[in-house]
Design an enzyme around this catalytic site. Sequence first.
Site, PDB file in Angstrom:
ATOM      1  N   CYS A 178       0.770  -0.935  -0.092  1.00 52.75           N
ATOM      2  CA  CYS A 178       0.007  -0.195   0.036  1.00 52.75           C
ATOM      3  C   CYS A 178       0.794   1.343   0.039  1.00 52.75           C
ATOM      4  CB  CYS A 178      -0.813  -0.050   1.368  1.00 52.75           C
ATOM      5  SG  CYS A 178      -1.925  -1.267   1.321  1.00 52.75           S
ATOM      6  N   GLY A 196       0.314   0.635  -5.182  1.00 46.04           N
ATOM      7  CA  GLY A 196      -1.117   0.110  -5.034  1.00 46.04           C
ATOM      8  C   GLY A 196      -2.119   0.393  -6.252  1.00 46.04           C
ATOM      9  N   ASN A 210       0.095   1.058   5.747  1.00 47.10           N
ATOM     10  CA  ASN A 210       0.928   0.398   4.864  1.00 47.10           C
ATOM     11  C   ASN A 210       1.755  -0.640   5.804  1.00 47.10           C
ATOM     12  OD1 ASN A 210       3.833   1.122   3.022  1.00 47.10           O
ATOM     13  ND2 ASN A 210       2.474  -0.472   2.888  1.00 47.10           N
ATOM     14  N   GLY A 211       1.757  -1.955   5.301  1.00 47.82           N
ATOM     15  CA  GLY A 211       2.190  -3.042   5.967  1.00 47.82           C
ATOM     16  C   GLY A 211       1.367  -4.018   6.663  1.00 47.82           C
ATOM     17  N   TYR A 228      12.817  -3.618  -5.672  1.00 50.02           N
ATOM     18  CA  TYR A 228      11.683  -3.610  -6.718  1.00 50.02           C
ATOM     19  C   TYR A 228      10.682  -2.547  -6.461  1.00 50.02           C
ATOM     20  CZ  TYR A 228       7.286  -4.887  -8.844  1.00 50.02           C
ATOM     21  OH  TYR A 228       5.968  -4.946  -9.565  1.00 50.02           O
ATOM     22  N   CYS A 268       6.664 -12.817   2.343  1.00 47.61           N
ATOM     23  CA  CYS A 268       6.736 -11.731   3.086  1.00 47.61           C
ATOM     24  C   CYS A 268       5.360 -11.563   4.021  1.00 47.61           C
ATOM     25  CB  CYS A 268       6.924 -10.346   2.327  1.00 47.61           C
ATOM     26  SG  CYS A 268       6.976  -9.022   3.286  1.00 47.61           S
ATOM     27  N   CYS A 294      12.615 -12.496   2.816  1.00 47.43           N
ATOM     28  CA  CYS A 294      12.204 -13.113   1.565  1.00 47.43           C
ATOM     29  C   CYS A 294      13.454 -13.603   1.024  1.00 47.43           C
ATOM     30  CB  CYS A 294      11.410 -12.123   0.750  1.00 47.43           C
ATOM     31  SG  CYS A 294      12.471 -10.524   0.422  1.00 47.43           S
TER      32      CYS A 294
HETATM   33  P1  AMP Z   1       7.441 -14.192 -11.739  1.00 44.57           P
HETATM   34  O1  AMP Z   1       6.916 -14.147 -12.864  1.00 44.57           O
HETATM   35  O2  AMP Z   1       6.330 -14.556 -10.309  1.00 44.57           O
HETATM   36  O3  AMP Z   1       8.956 -14.809 -11.357  1.00 44.57           O
HETATM   37  O4  AMP Z   1       7.509 -12.517 -11.263  1.00 44.57           O
HETATM   38  C1  AMP Z   1       9.013 -11.679 -11.486  1.00 44.57           C
HETATM   39  C2  AMP Z   1       8.482 -10.400 -11.784  1.00 44.57           C
HETATM   40  O5  AMP Z   1       7.394 -10.034 -10.901  1.00 44.57           O
HETATM   41  C3  AMP Z   1       9.746  -9.501 -11.786  1.00 44.57           C
HETATM   42  O6  AMP Z   1       9.932  -8.980 -13.256  1.00 44.57           O
HETATM   43  C4  AMP Z   1       9.439  -8.345 -10.846  1.00 44.57           C
HETATM   44  O7  AMP Z   1       9.917  -7.220 -11.417  1.00 44.57           O
HETATM   45  C5  AMP Z   1       8.035  -8.549 -10.389  1.00 44.57           C
HETATM   46  N1  AMP Z   1       7.749  -8.507  -8.953  1.00 44.57           N
HETATM   47  C6  AMP Z   1       8.640  -8.909  -7.999  1.00 44.57           C
HETATM   48  N2  AMP Z   1       8.029  -8.940  -6.973  1.00 44.57           N
HETATM   49  C7  AMP Z   1       6.577  -8.488  -7.042  1.00 44.57           C
HETATM   50  C8  AMP Z   1       5.644  -7.898  -6.353  1.00 44.57           C
HETATM   51  N3  AMP Z   1       5.536  -8.121  -5.010  1.00 44.57           N
HETATM   52  N4  AMP Z   1       4.647  -7.340  -6.930  1.00 44.57           N
HETATM   53  C9  AMP Z   1       4.651  -7.214  -8.246  1.00 44.57           C
HETATM   54  N5  AMP Z   1       5.555  -7.731  -9.289  1.00 44.57           N
HETATM   55  C10 AMP Z   1       6.871  -8.240  -8.464  1.00 44.57           C
END
Ligand code: AMP
Length: 483
Positions: free
Chosen positions: A20, A46, A120-121, A260, A401, A455
């Site tokens: 959030c 969000g 947020n959290g 990220y 997480c 994580c």
């Molecule tokens: P995946 O296909 O599940 O391995 O997702 C990896 C991709 O999701 C990477 O390109 C990351 O930039 C992005 N990503 C990683 N963590 C998150 C998150 N918590 N929410 C949205 N996107 C994420």
Amino acid sequence: MSLISQESIRASSDKFREECAVFGVYGHQEAANLTYLGLYALQHRGQEGSGIVSGDGERFFQRKGMGLVADIYSKKTLKGLLGNRAIGHNRYSTAGDSDLKNVQPLTVNFAFGNLALAHNGNLINASVLRGELEAYGAIFQSESDSEVIVHLIAHSQGDTLLDRVIDALSLVRGAYSLLLLADDYLIATRDPYGFRPLCLGRYKGSWVVASETCAFDLMGAEFIREIEPGELVVINKSGMTSYHPFAEKPPAQCVFEYVYFARPDSKIFGSNAVYSIRKALGRQLAKECPVDADVVIPVPDSGVPAALGYSEGAVIPFELGLTRNHYVGRTFIEPEQSIRHFGVKLKLNAVPDILKGKRVIVVDDSIVRGTTSRKIVKMIRQAGASEVHMRISSPPVVAPCFYGIDTPTQKELIGARQSLENIRKYITADSLGYLSLEGMLNVAPGQASHYCSACFTDQYPISFTRAEQLQLGLFEPVPSSSQ
Ligand code: AMP
């Protein structure tokens, strides 16, 4: 416990996982407009829903909706949000609880007047507390963990609202960067571990509070400082007062914010712009995982600074070999595995002119399930690349997480289940390299021990009670043969 009930616990724990943004202002006649701008700048934190609650000292005014900030508020609705103080919230959650009733700020009217809350959290003992509160007759309006705080404030015997807030927060465990708007105060506070960022600023004599400094930049507000872990700031018409009512804890700032989540132009956790940290992560990655290649390309947008850093470090040209469609949400939000597969193509397309016949290094910030990387490698090969080398500017994600980043259960995390070689095979890359934990933490400013990297390590800064483990789906039942 049977497997079936274990599964239902896992499913219900999914409901409490959310990311959030929060924004607040006190003492400006355009409070709602400023909050709108703040939320607009914090949209990346969000995209599921958003809300603003404003106050004039006696009444609250609110607007909430599902979707993006720009679509929810109109000039007319903002005009109706009267008063010189406001708080706002953007919500980003997993599937299954997409519902207006979960959109914050939550509002109540109780013995101390109006109260609105934006959080947020994620609280790790929310389900346990909720069970106890319900046993005393509390009726919850939402599925959100944040609502527990409102009930704890209402149940407290404290003489003042501030006493009650401190009482309530001393009972919750987990991550919170929290804004509370009462008739006469804006309260901003950060949990003693400081998991999530929270920044304090000034705008033309008023006070502003935001998850990230990029919200201040948009309106031209001055960034004063971060709200410290465990600090509680009370703002009213006489000014700002800071309290430290909680026992000090070892800081555990979320390193994934750097990897990220935060916007690259924001300054959080005492850093310069997040951009420069991501770039340094890329440079470190080039040192740790070199490979001969013709071109370095990022997975846009989050992989761009790290790819620039890699390209600089490896002295290999940087190109934008993948184009991103900015008008679709992050693929990760999509609920169904089948839709997520489709989502990668919706979001990204390869540029054959850059990739044809080339040995390509593709840099992304993280691999979660592995779905995105697999699709991307395939796409780059189809565009004519002769080799595809995947480089990741963080270590393998091995654990979920529980402090507010949306990660799937451990079962779905490819890094938790598979060796490096198996992941490489799955994503069909010629080689795969992740940044080391030490490398990542050396790049993050300040002491490595001041970050939460659960994580990446499966080491959680707050230990779980048995009841919390059950609620969060961390408890694996003992196989019946050994019982
Ligand atoms: P995946 O296909 O599940 O391995 O997702 C990896 C991709 O999701 C990477 O390109 C990351 O930039 C992005 N990503 C990683 N963590 C998150 C998150 N918590 N929410 C949205 N996107 C994420």
